[in-house]
Design an enzyme around this catalytic site. Sequence first.
Site, PDB file in Angstrom:
ATOM      1  N   CYS A  59       1.016  -1.122  -0.045  1.00 48.75           N
ATOM      2  CA  CYS A  59      -0.138  -0.141   0.001  1.00 48.75           C
ATOM      3  C   CYS A  59       0.899   1.162   0.021  1.00 48.75           C
ATOM      4  O   CYS A  59       1.972   1.236   0.325  1.00 48.75           O
ATOM      5  CB  CYS A  59      -0.842  -0.167   1.284  1.00 48.75           C
ATOM      6  N   ARG A  86       3.513   0.334  -6.531  1.00 47.88           N
ATOM      7  CA  ARG A  86       3.574  -0.412  -5.568  1.00 47.88           C
ATOM      8  C   ARG A  86       2.426  -1.453  -5.596  1.00 47.88           C
ATOM      9  O   ARG A  86       2.920  -2.302  -4.956  1.00 47.88           O
ATOM     10  CB  ARG A  86       3.458   0.661  -4.256  1.00 47.88           C
ATOM     11  N   TRP A 104      -3.798  -2.225  -1.167  1.00 49.81           N
ATOM     12  CA  TRP A 104      -3.580  -3.730  -1.685  1.00 49.81           C
ATOM     13  C   TRP A 104      -4.382  -4.693  -0.820  1.00 49.81           C
ATOM     14  O   TRP A 104      -3.827  -4.747   0.467  1.00 49.81           O
ATOM     15  CB  TRP A 104      -2.149  -4.217  -2.180  1.00 49.81           C
ATOM     16  N   ASN A 155      -0.595   0.934   6.273  1.00 49.73           N
ATOM     17  CA  ASN A 155      -0.112  -0.106   5.268  1.00 49.73           C
ATOM     18  C   ASN A 155       0.477  -1.224   6.296  1.00 49.73           C
ATOM     19  O   ASN A 155       1.268  -0.978   7.195  1.00 49.73           O
ATOM     20  CB  ASN A 155       1.256   0.401   4.573  1.00 49.73           C
ATOM     21  N   GLY A 156       0.279  -2.585   5.820  1.00 50.07           N
ATOM     22  CA  GLY A 156       0.804  -3.747   6.927  1.00 50.07           C
ATOM     23  C   GLY A 156      -0.263  -4.510   7.119  1.00 50.07           C
ATOM     24  O   GLY A 156      -1.490  -4.798   6.479  1.00 50.07           O
ATOM     25  N   GLU A 213      13.095 -17.073 -14.059  1.00 50.22           N
ATOM     26  CA  GLU A 213      12.929 -15.820 -14.246  1.00 50.22           C
ATOM     27  C   GLU A 213      12.274 -15.331 -15.261  1.00 50.22           C
ATOM     28  O   GLU A 213      11.276 -14.626 -15.431  1.00 50.22           O
ATOM     29  CB  GLU A 213      14.120 -14.891 -14.143  1.00 50.22           C
ATOM     30  N   LYS A 217       8.524 -13.902 -15.335  1.00 52.60           N
ATOM     31  CA  LYS A 217       7.953 -12.455 -16.014  1.00 52.60           C
ATOM     32  C   LYS A 217       6.699 -13.014 -17.076  1.00 52.60           C
ATOM     33  O   LYS A 217       5.806 -12.112 -17.056  1.00 52.60           O
ATOM     34  CB  LYS A 217       9.272 -12.286 -17.015  1.00 52.60           C
ATOM     35  N   GLU A 273       3.639 -13.111 -14.734  1.00 48.65           N
ATOM     36  CA  GLU A 273       3.356 -11.909 -14.018  1.00 48.65           C
ATOM     37  C   GLU A 273       2.594 -11.015 -14.861  1.00 48.65           C
ATOM     38  O   GLU A 273       1.656 -10.510 -14.288  1.00 48.65           O
ATOM     39  CB  GLU A 273       4.589 -11.106 -13.688  1.00 48.65           C
ATOM     40  N   HIS A 289      12.417 -35.799 -16.577  1.00 47.39           N
ATOM     41  CA  HIS A 289      12.099 -36.504 -15.529  1.00 47.39           C
ATOM     42  C   HIS A 289      10.650 -35.866 -14.910  1.00 47.39           C
ATOM     43  O   HIS A 289      10.450 -36.084 -13.712  1.00 47.39           O
ATOM     44  CB  HIS A 289      13.098 -36.071 -14.293  1.00 47.39           C
ATOM     45  N   LYS A 294       4.262  -4.215  -5.808  1.00 45.19           N
ATOM     46  CA  LYS A 294       5.916  -4.262  -6.143  1.00 45.19           C
ATOM     47  C   LYS A 294       6.640  -4.698  -5.067  1.00 45.19           C
ATOM     48  O   LYS A 294       7.545  -5.401  -5.342  1.00 45.19           O
ATOM     49  CB  LYS A 294       5.930  -2.619  -6.066  1.00 45.19           C
TER      50      LYS A 294
END
Length: 607
Positions: free
Chosen positions: A2, A27, A74, A98-99, A479, A483, A486, A502, A602
Amino acid sequence: MCGIIGIVGTAPVAPRLVEGLRRMEYRGYDSAGVCTIDHGELIRRRAPGKLMNLVAELEVHPAPGHTGIAHTRWATHGAPTAANAHPHATGELALVHNGIIENFRQLKEGLTARGRTFESETDTEVVAHLLSERVEAGESPEAAVAAVLPQLRGAFALAIAFRQFPDMLIGARLGSPLVVGYGEGETYLGSDALALAPLTQRITYLEEGDWVIITRDGAQIRDADNNPVAREIVTSGASAIATEKGNYRHFMQKEIFEQPTVVAQTLHSYVRQGDQSVALPQFDFDLSAIRRVTIVACGTSYYAGMVAKYWFEQFARVPVDIDFASEFRYREPVLEPGGLALFISQSGETADTLAALRHCKAEGQTIAVVVNVPTSSMAREADLLLPTHAGPEIGVASTKAFTCQLAVLAALSAHLAVKKGRMNRAEEIAVVSHMLQVPAALNAALDHDEEIAAMAHLIAPARDVLYLGRGADFPLALEGALKLKEISYIHAEGYASGEMKHGPIALIDESVPVIVLAPSGPLFEKTVSNMQEVRARGGKIVLISDAEGLAEAGDDCIATIEMPRVHPLIAPIVYAVPVQLLAYHVALVKGTDVDQPRNLAKSVTVE
């Protein structure tokens, strides 16, 4: 994560509060709101969804007043609705948070039993009611805050406005960052320096447990024991220009193309070109005595740590453990004396990583931090601070922060090898030479942007995509898959090439693209064998390699992407570019929100 902004000002604050929220959109958020104080009344406006919805609400129902708070939320407790959006308010006060308040259920039960009525599903609203009870009983705002903060378990940054005190705000932090900004006849609160950049460059970073009373005349800071304390006022250096896209369509695109510059800036801090050596910032412990390295990180930073594991073990011959921060403490890791605990984070505020850092510190480990925000909580608690110089990264999907992390980690691995006597002078000069080639190699990789854009339509229809790589390119496969997930919302997985048979090979058919990262070199032949296994099952291959590799294995691929021929040490940095560009262009084809993908923040500041 947030975003919070508060202003005790001399002019109407609502437009500036909204602008502050706009600067924190990177964020991640799913609702937004503001509250101002005007003639003894709390004026609150909230809206779910994007910030434009709040702007539209304010156009219809303005929020006058010279003091106010604002928030991008968020969602954690409760869906992203107007009722759950911040600020939360009672008749006496409004606050943003925030939290996470971990004991909110117990607190809420007590409040409900005492007749308090709740309007939302959030954990935050309990704080508003706890404070309001005391203010309604005649306590001052300062006394109410001092009494309530010790009751809260979890992590929080708070900004609180009181109806009867229009020239004051109170802020507090525990586990989530909060800064104070100083202007001319105005004072500000913000989640970070970037939020306050258009308002002021003079800021104070609150320490863990601090709370602050701000007025137009300045700030009075108190520590967790309510003692008045002085905290340094510093120049933030945050630039308002940093949050502008310029000529680019998206922040992510801009940040991908900034990589040659910011990686060069980062390497300049760790490489002495005059004598071709690697140097680190000053620290007061013996690096040569390090017996084991424990790397802890989340998400993209974790994959940077995976690459670093190859480098540390190959060059310095130091054993390395690597953990996801969210799992680290809970498996009760064995931490040997003489160990270096290395934490990697873009923001330096990620809750899981910060908790793991403090656990390692309590266990006597030496703490090193690779971080993009040198004033962050992790940076301030490190024995060895290794800043990247990526600049503010606005796109939620990390790009330039990742390659700058890799640049720092390459320098650290080389320096550790020198200190451990595993790398002689000639070898160090060779490594430095390779590192100095990175910016040019990144530029060469970016030259293939248009051809990657042209092939994105081949990947966009897929429901599943596999990425394969060997050695230090295996983390790049992970990675690349991250991406794509996301920002395009396509299911993708990364695998070590040899592991394909495998299990993952069962997924391969003509509808599954397989992205292969394979620079020519000692492992190339084995990767080619894996590609043949994919072809035999109808899989569609996109090969990312250099000219030599493409000449040997590029036939029968649906597409190829040519990279410059580089030393294996720097290949992971260079090969990050095509997987970033591929994800970006596939997302464009699919029409998703590239900079603010759904459900993502973020930096995750709650566990």
